[in-house]
Enzyme design. Structure first.
Site, PDB file in Angstrom:
ATOM      1  N   GLU A  88      21.618   4.770  27.363  1.00  0.00           N
ATOM      2  CA  GLU A  88      21.544   3.906  28.706  1.00  0.00           C
ATOM      3  C   GLU A  88      20.983   2.758  28.603  1.00  0.00           C
ATOM      4  O   GLU A  88      20.104   2.273  29.399  1.00  0.00           O
ATOM      5  CB  GLU A  88      20.909   4.915  29.931  1.00  0.00           C
ATOM      6  CG  GLU A  88      21.880   6.007  30.195  1.00  0.00           C
ATOM      7  CD  GLU A  88      21.632   6.731  31.626  1.00  0.00           C
ATOM      8  OE1 GLU A  88      20.761   6.481  32.458  1.00  0.00           O
ATOM      9  OE2 GLU A  88      22.271   7.715  31.951  1.00  0.00           O
ATOM     10  N   GLU A 125      26.083  13.202  28.692  1.00  0.00           N
ATOM     11  CA  GLU A 125      25.144  13.447  30.010  1.00  0.00           C
ATOM     12  C   GLU A 125      26.086  13.925  31.180  1.00  0.00           C
ATOM     13  O   GLU A 125      26.935  12.876  31.477  1.00  0.00           O
ATOM     14  CB  GLU A 125      24.193  12.497  30.265  1.00  0.00           C
ATOM     15  CG  GLU A 125      23.077  12.612  29.521  1.00  0.00           C
ATOM     16  CD  GLU A 125      21.796  11.327  30.159  1.00  0.00           C
ATOM     17  OE1 GLU A 125      21.648  11.355  31.335  1.00  0.00           O
ATOM     18  OE2 GLU A 125      21.047  10.840  29.296  1.00  0.00           O
TER      19      GLU A 125
HETATM   20  O1  AHR Z   1      19.152  13.484  32.528  1.00  0.00           O
HETATM   21  C1  AHR Z   1      18.473  12.667  33.398  1.00  0.00           C
HETATM   22  C2  AHR Z   1      18.435  11.250  33.238  1.00  0.00           C
HETATM   23  O2  AHR Z   1      19.843  10.819  33.536  1.00  0.00           O
HETATM   24  C3  AHR Z   1      18.372  10.826  31.764  1.00  0.00           C
HETATM   25  O3  AHR Z   1      17.184  10.745  31.367  1.00  0.00           O
HETATM   26  C4  AHR Z   1      18.931   9.503  31.666  1.00  0.00           C
HETATM   27  O4  AHR Z   1      19.750   9.313  30.484  1.00  0.00           O
HETATM   28  C5  AHR Z   1      20.127   9.568  32.976  1.00  0.00           C
HETATM   29  O5  AHR Z   1      19.898   8.612  33.843  1.00  0.00           O
END
Ligand code: AHR
Length: 494
Positions: free
Chosen positions: A173, A296
């Site tokens: 991210e 994710e």
């Molecule tokens: O999964 C929780 C968080 O969500 C992670 O650390 C991040 O990459 C995303 O914003």
């Protein structure tokens, strides 16, 4: 009547087993308490890793596990997490709750966890606050066989042979917690950092660039244009949040009928996102060499009342199970581009497989979807045609049923079906085209009587799979009766 034709003789590609991947971050009680309890704990453990969680996760045949973050990855300095544990640096986990991170779970412990789970490691390196040298040396530490400063250090720390490491992320991210960068800037940094993430001996890294947030198509365009020749994968993050991320995401268990359907609709949005990001990727990579890695995904609700807001602890209901099933169906459909996906997160955080409380552990409804669906791992996706009714609820355009089918190496066909309706049973007429004679069918179902049915520490088996027999077979036709809020897996043998 809903109709599905499955062309059992038309294969559309392979459903990579890595689509069933996981993610475990140093966040809340995922690593500490959830996975790592330490060797001296009263909780039975294998070299510090709790046995109950290990056993439960082994059953899922997890193919790949992403670590150490997430946002934590861009604040993680791997050298703090090696050597004698009592000497490891204690730091503050600034991103997640400001708690002390004692670094007891580091590279060696993570690699041990992967060995015990028989899964592949996927390590995310630090671009946001780490140096090129630090990332380069981590790869050397883990994968160099022979004499070098990092390999020697690894041996001093008890590991003679290098580990096999394929999946390596260059930051996370980077548009947000990983450095608040512009895509142009990150694309340049990506090019630079990945240069020094070397392939040693026969170890070949599969390099994954930090990808877009949700529908930031410009990020994908810029990364593909400027750096795709140097990457194997580009990530995408998208969470199913029924409410508003900042103003209130919604409760994991106290939700209305309306919120149920909003959640379904938001889960199905993953299909549009993948389609659009893939279309951009096609422009620069028509051969689809670079994969889209959804590293994710999952539901994100408000934390459970009374818990640390930085720990992202949420309950998990039959609604989460359906969200998981829908995602798998979407990933299958895009198996030509999507080669890996990692649910957030494995234990005690967001859409978890298992929840723990001290010595107790329970399996969530999502756990059972991963268990039931593992038969699709590395199987051939079968082509299908559908004629599905819509759910009769105002303002929503949702199909009643979602379906996917695959054929494994032994010729066995698996059909997964999911009824998103809250109250209506529905029939599905499946024609299995291309089979000679169906010799045997068996079924398994996960369903519930209440929309927020879940497993709690008082009642840990309220939602669990059962044998399913509500189908009839006539020649090539299978007529299935799906209860509301249900997910079914049919196994068919010719
Ligand atoms: O999964 C929780 C968080 O969500 C992670 O650390 C991040 O990459 C995303 O914003």
């Amino acid at each position: 009547m809903n109709k599905v034709i499955i062309n059992s003789d038309i294969e559309k590609g392979t459903i990579s087993k890595h689509i069933y991947g996981h993610f475990a971050e140093h966040l809340g009680r995922c690593i500490y308490e959830g996975i790592w309890v330490g060797e001296d704990s009263i909780i039975p453990n294998t070299k510090g890793i709790r046995n109950d969680v290990l056993e439960a996760l082994k059953q899922l045949q997890i193919p790949v596990l992403r670590w150490p973050g997430g946002c934590f990855a861009d604040e993680y300095h791997w050298k703090d997490g090696i050597g004698p544990r009592e000497n490891r640096k204690r730091m503050v986990n600034t991103h997640w709750g400001g708690v002390v991170e004692n670094n007891h779970f580091g590279t060696h412990e993570f690699m041990l966890l992967c060995e015990l789970l028989e899964c592949e490691p996927y390590i995310c390196g630090n671009v946001g606050s780490g140096t090129v040298q630090e990332m380069s040396e981590w790869v050397e530490y883990m994968t160099f066989d022979g004499e070098s400063p990092m390999a020697n250090w690894r041996k001093e720390n008890g590991r003679e042979k290098p580990w096999k490491l394929k999946y390596f992320g260059i930051g996370n991210e980077n548009w947000g917690c990983g450095g608040n960068m512009r895509p142009e800037y990150y694309a340049d940094l990506y090019r630079r950092y990945q240069t020094y993430a070397r392939n040693y001996g026969d170890n070949r890294l599969y390099k994954i660039a930090g990808g877009a947030n949700i529908d930031d198509y410009n990020w994908t365009e810029t990364l593909m244009e400027r750096a795709s020749s140097l990457m194997d994968g580009l990530s995408l993050h998208y969470y199913t949040i029924p409410g508003d991320f900042w103003k209130g995401k919604g409760s994991s268990l106290q939700f209305s009928e309306q919120e149920w359907f909003i959640t379904m609709q938001k889960a199905l949005y993953m299909d549009e996102l993948i389609t659009k990001h893939s279309t951009i990727m096609d422009k620069y990579d028509p051969e689809k060499r670079v994969s889209l890695i959804i590293d994710e995904w999952g539901t994100w609700f408000d934390v459970e009342p009374g818990t640390n807001p930085g720990f992202l602890y949420q309950q998990n209901s039959i609604r989460d199970a359906i969200v998981a099933a829908l995602h798998f169906h979407i990933f299958h459909q895009h198996c030509d581009r999507v080669h890996m996906a990692n649910i957030a997160q494995t234990v005690n955080v967001l859409q978890a497989m298992v929840l723990t409380e001290g010595e107790k552990m329970l399996k969530t409804p999502t756990y059972y979807i991963f268990d039931m669906f593992k038969v699709h791992q590395d199987a051939a996706l079968l082509s299908l045609e559908t004629d599905i009714e819509n759910i009769a609820v105002e303002d929503f355009h949702l199909p009643k049923v979602s379906v996917s089918a695959s054929k494994n190496d032994s010729g066995q066909i698996h059909i997964s079906l999911c009824n998103m309706s809250l109250s209506e049973k529905t029939d599905v007429n499946i024609q299995l085209r291309g089979v000679n004679k169906i010799a045997e069918i068996s079924g398994e179902i996960l369903t519930a009587d209440y929309r927020n049915a879940h497993n709690s520490f008082e009642n840990p088996e309220a939602v669990k799979p059962e044998n399913f027999t509500e189908f009839t077979l006539i020649d090539q036709f299978i007529e299935v009766n799906l209860p509301p809020m249900s997910i079914i897996m049919l196994s068919v043998k010719e």
